[in-house]
Design a protein around this motif. Structure first.
Motif, PDB file in Angstrom:
ATOM      1  N   GLY A 113       0.805  -1.223   0.000  1.00 24.63           N
ATOM      2  CA  GLY A 113       0.000   0.000   0.000  1.00 24.63           C
ATOM      3  C   GLY A 113       0.834   1.268   0.000  1.00 24.63           C
ATOM      4  O   GLY A 113       0.373   2.318   0.454  1.00 24.63           O
ATOM      5  N   LYS A 114       2.047   1.182  -0.548  1.00 27.03           N
ATOM      6  CA  LYS A 114       2.941   2.345  -0.559  1.00 27.03           C
ATOM      7  C   LYS A 114       2.332   3.528  -1.306  1.00 27.03           C
ATOM      8  O   LYS A 114       2.325   4.644  -0.797  1.00 27.03           O
ATOM      9  N   SER A 115       1.853   3.285  -2.529  1.00 32.85           N
ATOM     10  CA  SER A 115       1.335   4.379  -3.351  1.00 32.85           C
ATOM     11  C   SER A 115       0.169   5.066  -2.666  1.00 32.85           C
ATOM     12  O   SER A 115       0.070   6.295  -2.655  1.00 32.85           O
ATOM     13  N   THR A 116      -0.710   4.268  -2.073  1.00 31.02           N
ATOM     14  CA  THR A 116      -1.871   4.828  -1.384  1.00 31.02           C
ATOM     15  C   THR A 116      -1.424   5.702  -0.216  1.00 31.02           C
ATOM     16  O   THR A 116      -1.919   6.819  -0.025  1.00 31.02           O
ATOM     17  N   LEU A 117      -0.469   5.212   0.545  1.00 33.84           N
ATOM     18  CA  LEU A 117       0.012   5.991   1.693  1.00 33.84           C
ATOM     19  C   LEU A 117       0.713   7.269   1.239  1.00 33.84           C
ATOM     20  O   LEU A 117       0.505   8.352   1.814  1.00 33.84           O
ATOM     21  N   VAL A 118       1.526   7.153   0.192  1.00 38.10           N
ATOM     22  CA  VAL A 118       2.218   8.330  -0.338  1.00 38.10           C
ATOM     23  C   VAL A 118       1.196   9.371  -0.785  1.00 38.10           C
ATOM     24  O   VAL A 118       1.353  10.574  -0.541  1.00 38.10           O
ATOM     25  N   ASN A 119       0.132   8.900  -1.395  1.00 40.69           N
ATOM     26  CA  ASN A 119      -0.965   9.763  -1.812  1.00 40.69           C
ATOM     27  C   ASN A 119      -1.561  10.503  -0.606  1.00 40.69           C
ATOM     28  O   ASN A 119      -1.726  11.724  -0.621  1.00 40.69           O
ATOM     29  N   ARG A 120      -1.854   9.758   0.464  1.00 43.13           N
ATOM     30  CA  ARG A 120      -2.439  10.357   1.672  1.00 43.13           C
ATOM     31  C   ARG A 120      -1.491  11.368   2.303  1.00 43.13           C
ATOM     32  O   ARG A 120      -1.906  12.462   2.718  1.00 43.13           O
ATOM     33  N   ILE A 121      -0.235  10.988   2.403  1.00 44.22           N
ATOM     34  CA  ILE A 121       0.762  11.885   2.994  1.00 44.22           C
ATOM     35  C   ILE A 121       0.851  13.176   2.184  1.00 44.22           C
ATOM     36  O   ILE A 121       0.900  14.283   2.729  1.00 44.22           O
ATOM     37  N   THR A 122       0.854  13.018   0.862  1.00 43.44           N
ATOM     38  CA  THR A 122       0.960  14.173  -0.019  1.00 43.44           C
ATOM     39  C   THR A 122      -0.213  15.139   0.197  1.00 43.44           C
ATOM     40  O   THR A 122      -0.018  16.362   0.282  1.00 43.44           O
TER      41      THR A 122
ATOM     42  N   ARG B 167      -1.967  15.586   2.896  1.00 41.94           N
ATOM     43  CA  ARG B 167      -1.763  16.278   4.180  1.00 41.94           C
ATOM     44  C   ARG B 167      -0.683  17.363   4.066  1.00 41.94           C
ATOM     45  O   ARG B 167      -0.832  18.452   4.610  1.00 41.94           O
ATOM     46  N   LEU B 168       0.415  17.016   3.380  1.00 46.18           N
ATOM     47  CA  LEU B 168       1.514  17.981   3.253  1.00 46.18           C
ATOM     48  C   LEU B 168       1.081  19.191   2.440  1.00 46.18           C
ATOM     49  O   LEU B 168       1.453  20.329   2.749  1.00 46.18           O
ATOM     50  N   ARG B 169       0.279  18.962   1.417  1.00 42.03           N
ATOM     51  CA  ARG B 169      -0.224  20.066   0.603  1.00 42.03           C
ATOM     52  C   ARG B 169      -1.107  20.981   1.440  1.00 42.03           C
ATOM     53  O   ARG B 169      -1.066  22.197   1.287  1.00 42.03           O
ATOM     54  N   LYS B 170      -1.907  20.367   2.359  1.00 42.58           N
ATOM     55  CA  LYS B 170      -2.759  21.177   3.242  1.00 42.58           C
ATOM     56  C   LYS B 170      -1.920  22.043   4.177  1.00 42.58           C
ATOM     57  O   LYS B 170      -2.332  23.117   4.579  1.00 42.58           O
ATOM     58  N   ARG B 171      -0.719  21.528   4.519  1.00 44.37           N
ATOM     59  CA  ARG B 171       0.204  22.330   5.328  1.00 44.37           C
ATOM     60  C   ARG B 171       0.912  23.394   4.495  1.00 44.37           C
ATOM     61  O   ARG B 171       1.766  24.134   5.001  1.00 44.37           O
ATOM     62  N   GLY B 172       0.637  23.404   3.174  1.00 40.01           N
ATOM     63  CA  GLY B 172       1.258  24.393   2.301  1.00 40.01           C
ATOM     64  C   GLY B 172       2.633  24.011   1.791  1.00 40.01           C
ATOM     65  O   GLY B 172       3.362  24.841   1.239  1.00 40.01           O
ATOM     66  N   LYS B 173       3.016  22.735   1.985  1.00 41.40           N
ATOM     67  CA  LYS B 173       4.344  22.292   1.551  1.00 41.40           C
ATOM     68  C   LYS B 173       4.315  21.877   0.084  1.00 41.40           C
ATOM     69  O   LYS B 173       3.366  21.241  -0.379  1.00 41.40           O
ATOM     70  N   SER B 174       5.404  22.187  -0.637  1.00 41.67           N
ATOM     71  CA  SER B 174       5.544  21.640  -1.987  1.00 41.67           C
ATOM     72  C   SER B 174       6.181  20.257  -1.880  1.00 41.67           C
ATOM     73  O   SER B 174       6.985  19.992  -0.979  1.00 41.67           O
ATOM     74  N   VAL B 175       5.802  19.364  -2.778  1.00 38.79           N
ATOM     75  CA  VAL B 175       6.166  17.947  -2.644  1.00 38.79           C
ATOM     76  C   VAL B 175       6.756  17.405  -3.938  1.00 38.79           C
ATOM     77  O   VAL B 175       6.259  17.680  -5.030  1.00 38.79           O
TER      78      VAL B 175
ATOM     79  N   MET C  92      -1.141   8.299  -8.642  1.00 42.50           N
ATOM     80  CA  MET C  92      -1.361   9.575  -7.975  1.00 42.50           C
ATOM     81  C   MET C  92      -2.226  10.511  -8.790  1.00 42.50           C
ATOM     82  O   MET C  92      -1.966  11.700  -8.866  1.00 42.50           O
ATOM     83  N   GLN C  93      -3.300   9.966  -9.361  1.00 42.65           N
ATOM     84  CA  GLN C  93      -4.162  10.786 -10.207  1.00 42.65           C
ATOM     85  C   GLN C  93      -4.587  12.073  -9.513  1.00 42.65           C
ATOM     86  O   GLN C  93      -4.653  13.128 -10.116  1.00 42.65           O
ATOM     87  N   GLU C  94      -4.852  11.928  -8.217  1.00 43.33           N
ATOM     88  CA  GLU C  94      -5.357  13.049  -7.430  1.00 43.33           C
ATOM     89  C   GLU C  94      -4.441  14.275  -7.503  1.00 43.33           C
ATOM     90  O   GLU C  94      -4.902  15.404  -7.492  1.00 43.33           O
ATOM     91  N   HIS C  95      -3.123  14.016  -7.561  1.00 46.30           N
ATOM     92  CA  HIS C  95      -2.179  15.124  -7.496  1.00 46.30           C
ATOM     93  C   HIS C  95      -1.572  15.483  -8.850  1.00 46.30           C
ATOM     94  O   HIS C  95      -0.732  16.366  -8.935  1.00 46.30           O
ATOM     95  N   ALA C  96      -2.028  14.785  -9.893  1.00 51.94           N
ATOM     96  CA  ALA C  96      -1.376  14.929 -11.192  1.00 51.94           C
ATOM     97  C   ALA C  96      -1.456  16.356 -11.732  1.00 51.94           C
ATOM     98  O   ALA C  96      -0.572  16.805 -12.448  1.00 51.94           O
ATOM     99  N   LEU C  97      -2.508  17.074 -11.367  1.00 52.70           N
ATOM    100  CA  LEU C  97      -2.683  18.421 -11.913  1.00 52.70           C
ATOM    101  C   LEU C  97      -2.290  19.514 -10.924  1.00 52.70           C
ATOM    102  O   LEU C  97      -2.441  20.693 -11.189  1.00 52.70           O
ATOM    103  N   ASP C  98      -1.771  19.100  -9.771  1.00 49.94           N
ATOM    104  CA  ASP C  98      -1.370  20.051  -8.733  1.00 49.94           C
ATOM    105  C   ASP C  98       0.050  20.548  -9.033  1.00 49.94           C
ATOM    106  O   ASP C  98       0.996  19.773  -9.077  1.00 49.94           O
ATOM    107  N   GLU C  99       0.188  21.835  -9.243  1.00 46.68           N
ATOM    108  CA  GLU C  99       1.498  22.427  -9.588  1.00 46.68           C
ATOM    109  C   GLU C  99       2.531  22.231  -8.473  1.00 46.68           C
ATOM    110  O   GLU C  99       3.724  22.237  -8.705  1.00 46.68           O
ATOM    111  N   GLY C 100       2.021  22.112  -7.234  1.00 47.62           N
ATOM    112  CA  GLY C 100       2.930  21.983  -6.099  1.00 47.62           C
ATOM    113  C   GLY C 100       3.467  20.573  -5.911  1.00 47.62           C
ATOM    114  O   GLY C 100       4.230  20.329  -4.980  1.00 47.62           O
ATOM    115  N   VAL C 101       3.051  19.649  -6.771  1.00 43.43           N
ATOM    116  CA  VAL C 101       3.512  18.261  -6.649  1.00 43.43           C
ATOM    117  C   VAL C 101       4.220  17.841  -7.933  1.00 43.43           C
ATOM    118  O   VAL C 101       3.670  17.973  -9.025  1.00 43.43           O
TER     119      VAL C 101
END
Lengths: 333, 333
Positions: free
Chosen positions: B56-65, B67-75, B98-107
């Motif tokens: 479940g690495k990818s899923t966890l990385v997705n979740r962590i990402t 949370r980090l984005r909510k903290r305003g961190k670039s990833v 990581m479809q969820e973050h594919a369009l996020d400029e900060g990732v």
């Protein structure tokens, strides 16, 4: 040939085990023995068994070994297993490998769990295969997960490579590895009594049919098996026999031998080079200052590596003594 | 600093992607840029996420990402994934990361699927982490199966390493890796809603308690999570924060930086050395004859490697110009 070498050539199991242990400990006398044994290698037939964790590799290797023993063949097994249980304890399940064959004199089993920091796993595998070959094992099985880079490269020393696929696992496991595609001689859908086995078989057959093969070139068959119940093992070994016939054809055998030599030389040389480079840098008192400079960003590892590499090789000594060294080209910055 | 380097330092995603592609193609200008960027690295916090396929690495990385984005961190995310689907096709399930973050400029997401023959995976990972660091990504996640030798070594560049374990899988997957034990800063029992989660947690806690820790030394906590439902992610990141505090203490940080430098230098140098050695042997017309001699058992790879290594290194050029080369020791046979 020294005494240890003669014992190993005579098939002495204890001498072979001792040599493998000494090679692990990098005892110089052991490496001298191995050099002498090398010219007695090349008789064994090497069979790679690659598959993700959970694909049933150990079970299949067990089944294959039983069949080969019935044919009267002696067998060596090298299990490349970086998943070593915690020292002495059963952490989430200890396993005893190949219990069935543990007391059979005709079967030599070696599990490679330790890893050096500088790339010792591939080199150790090559060493062990060569010792087993020299001691007269007729078939050598290399069992590996094939996930790491070294692990994929190493099975290129095998005459025939079986790649195991299991239906219905997550695609994280299931996606066929690009590197493994290149090396598969025979595909095996294991646990073929599970849902999705037909689908897996069709997909791999489609994938194979999409590749282009030259006239007379080997086209990997896709077989199914249930290693747990021994279903399909006979057909699998028949496919191995057919691939052996193919590999033993004149041009194919010399191509295989050259490729095996290439992998052996590259893996052994790679480990030796980095070990020596780091040891020499350290012996000159250069390693710690370089690492400190990197940590402080005064130097970068790319420029350091470039300088080391540009000043490193001169091969005239391999070239009949004729001086034809490659001069250091200096550094571009 | 050249134009490409300046664009990357300014955080330009397209320039970074182009540099990574050029590094893949080993374009000299790209390596020159990377050398200059190196001194601007060291600002990112690097987080390794290691676990067997299916953990479940990818899923966890997705979740962590998230949370980090909510903290305003670039990833930045580097997925070391040797399980690349067959070119262009969906073989047994294609996956889009990581479809969820594919369009996020900060990732910035980079999946490493290709593998060179001479050990390019580790080196590529180091290159990409350094580019992401230089472009200003605040957190860099390295996702890896940690099964191969290179894969375990490479996560040592991370400040904090999460090791994922899943209850109730076969012991083939489950046996804790010896190498991974060394590197785990935080254990995560993922899919903790499954049977056996408590048992897995107790066993890992026992294992940790069996190790001895010095006064003030970090003792890996064992957490549980269900990445699929985001359960436990907050607690996990709190543990990462605590480990970050620990790592940022004076002595710990310099020890970490030195170890990171060591891994970088060894991995980059290892690849360069073997590439250069093979290229030079070939350029001298020595490679093919040597391989033929090996195939015919007239030469062995151990003796060849020894000769090459013994004649290879002279480090006076790194030593302020003072001549202090290590002489070739000749060959013992």
């Amino acid at each position: 040939m020294n005494a240890a070498g003669r014992e190993i050539l005579a098939g002495n199991t204890r001498a072979a085990a001792r040599l493998m242990r000494d090679l692990d400990d990098e005892i110089p006398a052991a490496i001298r023995t191995l050099k002498q044994l090398y010219r007695h290698t090349g008789r064994a037939y090497i069979l790679g068994v690659t598959g993700a964790p959970g694909a049933g590799k150990s079970t299949l290797v067990n089944r294959i070994t039983t069949r080969l023993r019935k044919r009267g063949k002696s067998v060596g097994i090298v299990a490349i297993d970086p998943t070593s249980p915690y020292s002495g304890g059963a952490i989430l399940g200890d396993r005893i490998r190949m219990q069935e064959h543990a007391l059979d004199e005709g079967v030599f089993i070696k599990s490679l769990a330790t890893r050096g920091h500088l790339g010792g796993l591939s080199r150790s595998t090559i060493d062990i295969v060569n010792v087993m070959d020299a001691m007269g094992k007729e078939i050598i099985l290399i069992e590996t997960v094939g996930v790491g880079q070294d692990e994929v490269e190493i099975v290129k020393v095998a005459h025939t490579n079986l790649v195991l696929v299991v239906p219905g696992l997550g695609d994280d496991i299931q996606a066929i590895k690009a590197g493994i595609l290149e090396i598969a001689d025979i595909f095996v859908i294991n646990k073929a009594d599970r849902d999705g086995a037909d689908k897996a078989m069709r997909e791999i057959e489609t994938m194979v049919s999409m590749s282009s093969f030259k006239e007379g070139e080997w086209k990997p068959p896709v077989l199914s098996a249930v290693a747990a119940t021994d279903k399909g093992t006979v057909e699998l070994l028949e496919a191995v026999d057919r691939h052996q016939e193919y590999i033993y054809r004149e041009g194919n055998l010399s191509r295989y031998r050259r490729e095996k030599a290439r992998v052996e030389l590259v893996e052994i040389l790679k480990t030796r080079l980095i070990e020596k480079a780091v040891a020499d840098l350290d012996a000159h008192g250069l390693l710690d200052p370089l690492l400190a400079d990197m940590a402080n960003k005064r130097k970068d590892p790319y420029s350091i590596s470039e300088k080391v590499v540009n000043h490193s090789f001169a091969f005239h000594f391999l070239n009949g003594g004729r001086k034809k060294s490659i001069k250091g080209k200096g550094s571009p910055r």
